[in-house]
Scaffold this motif. Structure first.
Motif, short mmCIF file in Angstrom:
data_model
loop_
_atom_site.label_atom_id
_atom_site.label_comp_id
_atom_site.label_asym_id
_atom_site.label_seq_id
_atom_site.Cartn_x
_atom_site.Cartn_y
_atom_site.Cartn_z
N UNK A 2 5.65 4.24 8.69
CA UNK A 2 5.07 4.34 7.33
C UNK A 2 5.93 5.34 6.37
N UNK A 45 14.73 2.61 -3.28
CA UNK A 45 14.96 1.40 -3.61
C UNK A 45 15.73 0.51 -3.15
N UNK A 104 9.13 3.63 5.48
CA UNK A 104 9.03 2.73 4.12
C UNK A 104 8.95 3.62 2.90
N UNK A 105 8.25 5.01 3.09
CA UNK A 105 8.38 5.76 1.86
C UNK A 105 9.66 5.95 1.48
N UNK A 129 11.39 3.09 0.01
CA UNK A 129 11.14 2.91 -1.43
C UNK A 129 11.55 3.68 -2.55
N UNK A 182 10.33 -4.21 6.53
CA UNK A 182 10.52 -3.54 5.26
C UNK A 182 11.00 -4.76 4.08
N UNK A 183 10.49 -5.40 3.23
CA UNK A 183 10.80 -6.25 2.40
C UNK A 183 10.78 -7.83 3.33
#
Lengths: 365, 365
Positions: free
Chosen positions: B84, B94, B87-88, B91, B120-121
């Motif tokens: 997690x 980007x 992921x942050x 993000x 992710x994505x």
């Protein structure tokens, strides 16, 4: 009256079975697939109240050992935390690699269940029993699974194919009308991007706002042609490297609107409806599409009772900024799917930002 | 002195490049792969202290925009929570679908990074730069990615292939000797299950307990043949439906020992060493293997400085119970990989529980 659609993929082909009043045959239909004997049904309390007993009984009669795991309804539960709880239940019941997760519910349940199946023991079996129109025609076909990140929808996930998609159209009788209309947005989408004949059949119907408006035959046509359209596209491009992008018609601006309204005030289908109106307007301004066809699209969206305007309190700049966050952005350019004639679209990342802002402004109401 | 091993898979073939003092060429080697311009390096503070600067510089010189994300060292961070946090960061920077995660570290970093890249994505690019012997010869080849569940190792994960595995053997000079020996357990495994010649080359070496014991040429042979063995097996069975199971030689009882000692007292390689001794003893008792070959295996494990006995404080019943939790259990039967002659093994789920208990008791010390 029943349809069987084959989704042909290099490694993971599967069938979509569509037949009214077929829920009690789920176990029987799963038997030839050679799955292990343990099944964990994932659902939400309301759906499980309606259909849990018949599903569990059908699976048990077919010889499966069945347990269940319920998740509260709603997009706000489409989180990594819900996945962690499914893992706990999977461990508790000692699921094995040959075991199966059955998703009984709408898109949220399907996406969660698929992602849990994709990632528990590095992949166990997965069967979709969609109970919303949106899940039937969209989420249950194509292998997209996943959850939301606090800052963006569907940012976390995997491509993972089910072993079977099992659709009983009659379960739509318990679907709230607003959810029914949301699903119709995706059905209209298939008409615009892929299947002009589906589009004209929808135009001929007197009313399209609720399950009770539709004859069983038209519903079977809608489900079959929509699933077939999606299966055609996905079969040609499992991993979204090219053609599959056309399925995002209406979704680019749609996602931005969903995100900026907190995923609650406007639902996914409603946002896609608005997104299609916006994409149509962009195509018109770029002289890719004709006015009469754009009007026919917008009239059909209206007839279904969907929104055709952007809420006026949304800031145009914020929408444009939100588009940049879309996971399909390539090298900073936003990709749009634009109609060129009914049943055909093109993919472009050449939409000027000022034209985009102008269309958004004009659609506000 | 350099080797290039092709891992041939139906969809996702990639190369393993092995060359001493090659770290500074990573960026250059990645360029032909057509990856996007954003790279996020995942590492732990100590490894990044040693090799972060050279890796980042190499990537930047090749034109990539580079950021980094550090995770504290240790198996206890191989959790969904660490994912997690990745992921942050993804993000925040980007990352796009064309972006790349580079795993700079041992097996934990590789498994975490691979799982984050897989999810992710719904899947971005992934390059492995393994810095431990174990990660080089095992974790970095084969596409297994994932994290631990609080109640079981590697229960959560995905099969996901890297675009490149980039190995510089010289980074092993900073690896603690105990970690080096842990990696040697997997090297010996390849000798027993697949490559008798590798086994005899290891037998010929005077010492095998540390990086400094090995000539650069023997190290290159060890890495190349081990990766080739794993690549051969994985190419024939990407999803672990058959042959690939042989890679679990020594891992069945090994995992149980790791789990029961809390993943800290005994490390993975040490547990696999004990597991191989145990599997050899089972094979002997079942008259599948010969005493001289079993002794040669155990002598080689000893020469490497690995353990050959089960800690006497572990309860035999608890070990047998723990085996039932293994994710490779099929219909309740524990699957064992047993040697039949050096370089060859068979897969069986026919090991009687009492024989199993007897072997475990005999190996305690």
């Amino acid at each position: 009256m029943s349809s069987l659609i084959a989704v042909n993929l290099p490694d993971n082909s599967y069938n979509i079975a569509i037949a009214p009043d077929s829920l009690s045959q789920l176990g029987e239909q799963m038997r030839p697939l050679g799955l292990g004997h343990k099944v964990l049904v994932i659902s939400n309390p309301e759906i499980f109240h309606h259909y849990g007993a018949i599903i569990v009984q059908s699976l048990e009669q077919a010889g499966y050992t069945v347990s269940s795991h319920l998740i509260p309804a709603g997009e706000s539960y489409k989180t990594l935390d819900s996945i962690a709880r499914i893992y706990d239940t999977a461990l508790q019941h000692r699921l094995e690699r040959s075991s199966t997760l059955v998703a009984l519910g709408g898109g949220v349940i399907g996406d969660l269940t698929g992602f849990a199946a994709a990632t528990w023991l590095r992949g166990i079996n997965f069967v979709q029993v969609p109970t919303s129109l949106l899940a039937m025609v969209d989420a249950s076909v194509g292998g997209k699974t996943g959850v939301n990140h606090p800052q963006g929808k569907n940012l976390i996930g995997a491509f993972y194919q089910p072993k079977l998609v099992f659709i009983d159209p009659q379960v739509l009788r318990t679907l709230p009308p607003r959810e029914f209309r949301a699903g119709m947005a995706e059905v209209i989408k298939y008409g615009v991007i892929w299947d002009e004949d589906l589009f004209t059949q929808l135009e001929k119907a007197d009313r399209l706002q609720d399950f009770s408006d539709l004859e069983a035959e038209l519903l079977q046509v809608i489900l079959t042609r929509s699933c077939q359209a999606k299966a055609d596209v996905v079969s040609q491009d499992e991993r979204e490297s090219g053609l599959r992008a056309i399925l995002n018609y209406g979704h680019t601006i749609g996602h931005a609107i969903e995100s900026l309204t907190g995923y609650s005030r406007i639902n996914h289908g409603e946002a896609v409806g608005i997104g299609m109106v916006a994409a149509g307007a962009i195509a018109l301004k770029m002289q890719l599409w004709t006015e009469p066809e754009a009007s026919r699209q917008n009239a059909l969206i209206s007839k279904t009772g969907l929104l055709t305007h952007i809420p006026e309190d949304l800031d145009t700049g914020a929408i444009v900024e939100s588009l940049q966050m879309d996971k399909k952005v390539k090298s900073g350019k936003v990709r749009f799917i634009l109609p060129t004639q009914l049943g055909k679209v093109k993919i472009t990342d050449e939409v000027p930002n000022d034209l985009l802002g102008q269309v958004i402004d004009e659609l506000k109401q």
